[in-house]
Motif scaffolding. Structure first.
Motif, PDB file in Angstrom:
ATOM      1  N   LYS A 156       0.836  -1.208   0.000  1.00  0.00           N
ATOM      2  CA  LYS A 156       0.000   0.000   0.000  1.00  0.00           C
ATOM      3  C   LYS A 156       0.872   1.259   0.000  1.00  0.00           C
ATOM      4  O   LYS A 156       0.573   2.249  -0.684  1.00  0.00           O
ATOM      5  N   VAL A 157       1.947   1.222   0.771  1.00  0.00           N
ATOM      6  CA  VAL A 157       2.888   2.349   0.820  1.00  0.00           C
ATOM      7  C   VAL A 157       3.526   2.573  -0.547  1.00  0.00           C
ATOM      8  O   VAL A 157       3.628   3.713  -1.027  1.00  0.00           O
ATOM      9  N   ILE A 158       3.946   1.473  -1.181  1.00  0.00           N
ATOM     10  CA  ILE A 158       4.588   1.565  -2.504  1.00  0.00           C
ATOM     11  C   ILE A 158       3.599   2.073  -3.555  1.00  0.00           C
ATOM     12  O   ILE A 158       3.929   2.946  -4.375  1.00  0.00           O
ATOM     13  N   HIS A 159       2.368   1.539  -3.525  1.00  0.00           N
ATOM     14  CA  HIS A 159       1.326   1.994  -4.454  1.00  0.00           C
ATOM     15  C   HIS A 159       1.109   3.503  -4.316  1.00  0.00           C
ATOM     16  O   HIS A 159       1.045   4.233  -5.315  1.00  0.00           O
ATOM     17  N   LEU A 160       0.981   3.953  -3.069  1.00  0.00           N
ATOM     18  CA  LEU A 160       0.705   5.367  -2.807  1.00  0.00           C
ATOM     19  C   LEU A 160       1.889   6.228  -3.237  1.00  0.00           C
ATOM     20  O   LEU A 160       1.706   7.318  -3.784  1.00  0.00           O
ATOM     21  N   LYS A 161       3.091   5.740  -2.988  1.00  0.00           N
ATOM     22  CA  LYS A 161       4.297   6.463  -3.403  1.00  0.00           C
ATOM     23  C   LYS A 161       4.318   6.638  -4.923  1.00  0.00           C
ATOM     24  O   LYS A 161       4.658   7.716  -5.429  1.00  0.00           O
ATOM     25  N   ASN A 162       3.942   5.590  -5.641  1.00  0.00           N
ATOM     26  CA  ASN A 162       3.922   5.659  -7.107  1.00  0.00           C
ATOM     27  C   ASN A 162       2.806   6.568  -7.617  1.00  0.00           C
ATOM     28  O   ASN A 162       2.971   7.279  -8.605  1.00  0.00           O
ATOM     29  N   GLU A 163       1.659   6.528  -6.920  1.00  0.00           N
ATOM     30  CA  GLU A 163       0.487   7.286  -7.365  1.00  0.00           C
ATOM     31  C   GLU A 163       0.668   8.781  -7.145  1.00  0.00           C
ATOM     32  O   GLU A 163       0.305   9.599  -8.003  1.00  0.00           O
ATOM     33  N   ILE A 164       1.200   9.151  -5.972  1.00  0.00           N
ATOM     34  CA  ILE A 164       1.303  10.571  -5.597  1.00  0.00           C
ATOM     35  C   ILE A 164       2.708  11.106  -5.813  1.00  0.00           C
ATOM     36  O   ILE A 164       2.942  12.309  -5.800  1.00  0.00           O
ATOM     37  N   ASP A 165       3.672  10.204  -5.984  1.00  0.00           N
ATOM     38  CA  ASP A 165       5.081  10.571  -6.155  1.00  0.00           C
ATOM     39  C   ASP A 165       5.618  11.281  -4.903  1.00  0.00           C
ATOM     40  O   ASP A 165       6.170  12.377  -4.976  1.00  0.00           O
ATOM     41  N   LEU A 166       5.422  10.612  -3.743  1.00  0.00           N
ATOM     42  CA  LEU A 166       5.940  11.117  -2.476  1.00  0.00           C
ATOM     43  C   LEU A 166       6.868  10.071  -1.872  1.00  0.00           C
ATOM     44  O   LEU A 166       6.783   8.885  -2.193  1.00  0.00           O
ATOM     45  N   ASN A 167       7.757  10.500  -0.976  1.00  0.00           N
ATOM     46  CA  ASN A 167       8.655   9.545  -0.341  1.00  0.00           C
ATOM     47  C   ASN A 167       7.903   8.722   0.702  1.00  0.00           C
ATOM     48  O   ASN A 167       6.823   9.108   1.164  1.00  0.00           O
ATOM     49  N   THR A 168       8.482   7.588   1.094  1.00  0.00           N
ATOM     50  CA  THR A 168       7.822   6.662   2.022  1.00  0.00           C
ATOM     51  C   THR A 168       7.617   7.273   3.402  1.00  0.00           C
ATOM     52  O   THR A 168       6.696   6.889   4.121  1.00  0.00           O
ATOM     53  N   GLU A 169       8.468   8.211   3.776  1.00  0.00           N
ATOM     54  CA  GLU A 169       8.313   8.876   5.077  1.00  0.00           C
ATOM     55  C   GLU A 169       6.979   9.618   5.143  1.00  0.00           C
ATOM     56  O   GLU A 169       6.375   9.736   6.210  1.00  0.00           O
ATOM     57  N   LYS A 170       6.525  10.104   4.004  1.00  0.00           N
ATOM     58  CA  LYS A 170       5.260  10.835   3.937  1.00  0.00           C
ATOM     59  C   LYS A 170       4.063   9.898   3.815  1.00  0.00           C
ATOM     60  O   LYS A 170       2.978  10.182   4.346  1.00  0.00           O
ATOM     61  N   THR A 171       4.239   8.764   3.130  1.00  0.00           N
ATOM     62  CA  THR A 171       3.115   7.872   2.846  1.00  0.00           C
ATOM     63  C   THR A 171       2.881   6.809   3.926  1.00  0.00           C
ATOM     64  O   THR A 171       1.763   6.323   4.085  1.00  0.00           O
ATOM     65  N   THR A 172       3.922   6.441   4.654  1.00  0.00           N
ATOM     66  CA  THR A 172       3.812   5.356   5.639  1.00  0.00           C
ATOM     67  C   THR A 172       2.875   5.654   6.810  1.00  0.00           C
ATOM     68  O   THR A 172       2.107   4.770   7.221  1.00  0.00           O
ATOM     69  N   PRO A 173       2.904   6.865   7.429  1.00  0.00           N
ATOM     70  CA  PRO A 173       2.067   7.129   8.613  1.00  0.00           C
ATOM     71  C   PRO A 173       0.582   6.845   8.416  1.00  0.00           C
ATOM     72  O   PRO A 173      -0.065   6.304   9.315  1.00  0.00           O
ATOM     73  N   SER A 174       0.024   7.206   7.257  1.00  0.00           N
ATOM     74  CA  SER A 174      -1.408   6.989   7.025  1.00  0.00           C
ATOM     75  C   SER A 174      -1.748   5.508   7.033  1.00  0.00           C
ATOM     76  O   SER A 174      -2.800   5.097   7.534  1.00  0.00           O
ATOM     77  N   VAL A 175      -0.853   4.683   6.479  1.00  0.00           N
ATOM     78  CA  VAL A 175      -1.071   3.238   6.428  1.00  0.00           C
ATOM     79  C   VAL A 175      -1.028   2.647   7.840  1.00  0.00           C
ATOM     80  O   VAL A 175      -1.843   1.795   8.197  1.00  0.00           O
ATOM     81  N   ILE A 176      -0.073   3.113   8.657  1.00  0.00           N
ATOM     82  CA  ILE A 176       0.064   2.613  10.031  1.00  0.00           C
ATOM     83  C   ILE A 176      -1.146   2.995  10.871  1.00  0.00           C
ATOM     84  O   ILE A 176      -1.709   2.166  11.591  1.00  0.00           O
ATOM     85  N   ILE A 177      -1.581   4.246  10.778  1.00  0.00           N
ATOM     86  CA  ILE A 177      -2.731   4.698  11.563  1.00  0.00           C
ATOM     87  C   ILE A 177      -4.005   3.993  11.119  1.00  0.00           C
ATOM     88  O   ILE A 177      -4.861   3.645  11.947  1.00  0.00           O
ATOM     89  N   ASP A 178      -4.147   3.765   9.821  1.00  0.00           N
ATOM     90  CA  ASP A 178      -5.298   3.017   9.316  1.00  0.00           C
ATOM     91  C   ASP A 178      -5.341   1.622   9.934  1.00  0.00           C
ATOM     92  O   ASP A 178      -6.408   1.132  10.310  1.00  0.00           O
ATOM     93  N   ARG A 179      -4.176   0.998  10.076  1.00  0.00           N
ATOM     94  CA  ARG A 179      -4.075  -0.330  10.695  1.00  0.00           C
ATOM     95  C   ARG A 179      -4.385  -0.266  12.186  1.00  0.00           C
ATOM     96  O   ARG A 179      -5.021  -1.166  12.742  1.00  0.00           O
ATOM     97  N   ILE A 180      -3.946   0.820  12.838  1.00  0.00           N
ATOM     98  CA  ILE A 180      -4.177   0.983  14.276  1.00  0.00           C
ATOM     99  C   ILE A 180      -5.673   1.080  14.582  1.00  0.00           C
ATOM    100  O   ILE A 180      -6.134   0.570  15.606  1.00  0.00           O
ATOM    101  N   PHE A 181      -6.428   1.747  13.718  1.00  0.00           N
ATOM    102  CA  PHE A 181      -7.877   1.854  13.918  1.00  0.00           C
ATOM    103  C   PHE A 181      -8.501   0.471  14.046  1.00  0.00           C
ATOM    104  O   PHE A 181      -9.284   0.215  14.969  1.00  0.00           O
ATOM    105  N   ASP A 182      -8.172  -0.419  13.120  1.00  0.00           N
ATOM    106  CA  ASP A 182      -8.714  -1.787  13.160  1.00  0.00           C
ATOM    107  C   ASP A 182      -8.292  -2.505  14.434  1.00  0.00           C
ATOM    108  O   ASP A 182      -9.122  -3.109  15.124  1.00  0.00           O
ATOM    109  N   PHE A 183      -7.009  -2.433  14.736  1.00  0.00           N
ATOM    110  CA  PHE A 183      -6.476  -3.153  15.890  1.00  0.00           C
ATOM    111  C   PHE A 183      -7.108  -2.669  17.194  1.00  0.00           C
ATOM    112  O   PHE A 183      -7.508  -3.474  18.039  1.00  0.00           O
ATOM    113  N   PHE A 184      -7.230  -1.350  17.362  1.00  0.00           N
ATOM    114  CA  PHE A 184      -7.746  -0.781  18.611  1.00  0.00           C
ATOM    115  C   PHE A 184      -9.215  -1.142  18.823  1.00  0.00           C
ATOM    116  O   PHE A 184      -9.605  -1.584  19.912  1.00  0.00           O
TER     117      PHE A 184
END
Length: 266
Positions: A56-84
Motif C-alpha cells: 500500500k505504501v509503494i502503491h501510494l508512493k507511485n500514485e502521488i510521487d511522495l517519499n515513504t516517510e510521507k506515505t507510511t504514517p497513514s497506512v500505520i494509523i489506518d491499521r491501528i484503527f482496526d487493531f484498537f
C-alpha cells in the motif's frame, strides 16, 4: 457472505482517504479503493498481512510521487484503527463471559482499558516527542515513529470519530458474515459470542506468525467452541469456511483489482 467483502473494503478505503486528507494528500475514493483492494492480494499471502501494508505504501508512493516517510504514517494509523477497535470488542466480550453483566463489562472496558490506554498514550507521546526530536535524523525508525505521532496530533476529533464509526461498521458487517457461516452449520450463538469469536480470530490473524492465520486461527476457534461444548468437527468446518470466505474470497476480489492496479516498483 462473499459479496460483503467489496463493501467492507470500500468503507475502509474511505477511512484511509480521510486520514490521507489530514496530510493534505489528495487521493480520490476510486484510486484509494483500487490501491487498498489490490494490496490485500499481497497481504493475504504474507504473515499478518504485513506485505499488504508495505504494498500500500509503494502503491501510494507511485500514485502521488511522495517519499515513504510521507506515505507510511497513514497506512500505520489506518491499521491501528482496526487493531484498537477489535481489541476493545475482544476485551468487552471477554469481560462479559466472566462477569455475565453488560454494565460491568462496559465499566471494565472504559476504566480498565480505554482510559489507562489514553493516559499511557499521553505520557508516551510526550516522552517520544522529546526523544524523537533529538534522534529523528539519525534513524529511519525514529523518523517513521515521529511522522506517525505528528499525524496523530493532526487528526481532528471529527475525523477520529468518523474513523471509529467506520471501523465499527466494518466489524458489524464482518459479524454478519460470521453469522452466515454459523447458519450454514446450523449453529445458533449469541451476538456477544459471535463478536468474541470474530475479534479473537482477527487479533490472532494480525500477528505475523502464520500465513492467513492458518493454525493460530484454528487453535483459537477450537478453544472457543470447546467453551460452548461444540464438537471439534464443527470447529474445523467453521475455520475452513472462514478461511475460504475471508481469505480466499479476499484473494479472489483483490486479484481482479490487481489487474487494474498492478504493483510497479520504481
Amino acid at each position: 457472505s462473499l459479496l460483503f467483502i467489496p463493501l467492507v473494503v470500500l468503507i475502509k478505503s474511505y477511512r484511509w482517504s480521510l486520514i490521507l486528507g489530514v496530510q493534505s494528500i489528495k487521493l480520490n475514493l476510486i484510486d484509494a479503493y483500487s490501491i487498498y483492494f489490490s494490496s490485500l492480494f499481497y497481504g493475504s499471502i504474507s504473515p499478518g498481512g504485513v506485505l499488504g501494508e508495505v504494498t500500500k505504501v509503494i502503491h501510494l508512493k507511485n500514485e502521488i510521487d511522495l517519499n515513504t516517510e510521507k506515505t507510511t504514517p497513514s497506512v500505520i494509523i489506518d491499521r491501528i484503527f482496526d487493531f484498537f477497535i477489535i481489541l476493545c470488542i475482544g476485551i468487552f466480550c471477554l469481560s462479559y463471559f466472566i462477569l455475565k453483566n453488560y454494565f460491568f463489562s462496559i465499566f471494565v472496558l472504559i476504566f480498565g482499558f480505554i482510559i489507562p490506554f489514553y493516559l499511557a498514550f499521553i505520557v508516551l507521546f510526550k516522552y517520544l516527542n522529546k526523544t524523537i526530536n533529538k534522534n529523528s535524523k539519525k534513524n529511519i525508525i525514529f523518523k517513521t515513529i515521529f511522522s506517525v505521532l505528528v499525524l496523530f496530533k493532526k487528526l481532528k476529533f471529527s475525523i477520529f470519530l468518523k474513523g471509529v464509526i467506520i471501523t465499527i461498521i466494518g466489524q458489524v458487517i464482518a459479524c454478519i458474515q460470521v453469522i452466515y457461516i454459523f447458519k450454514i452449520l446450523n449453529l445458533d450463538f449469541t451476538i456477544s459470542y459471535v463478536l468474541a469469536i470474530n475479534s479473537s480470530i482477527v487479533l490472532v490473524s494480525i500477528l505475523p506468525i502464520t500465513i492467513a492465520g492458518i493454525g493460530s486461527r484454528d487453535s483459537i476457534v477450537l478453544y472457543l467452541f470447546s467453551l460452548n461444548n461444540v464438537k471439534i468437527e464443527y470447529a474445523i468446518l467453521f475455520s475452513s469456511l472462514y478461511l475460504f470466505i475471508f481469505n480466499f474470497g479476499t484473494y479472489f476480489f483483490s486479484f481482479i483489482s490487481l489487474l487494474f492496479k498492478p504493483l510497479r516498483i520504481k
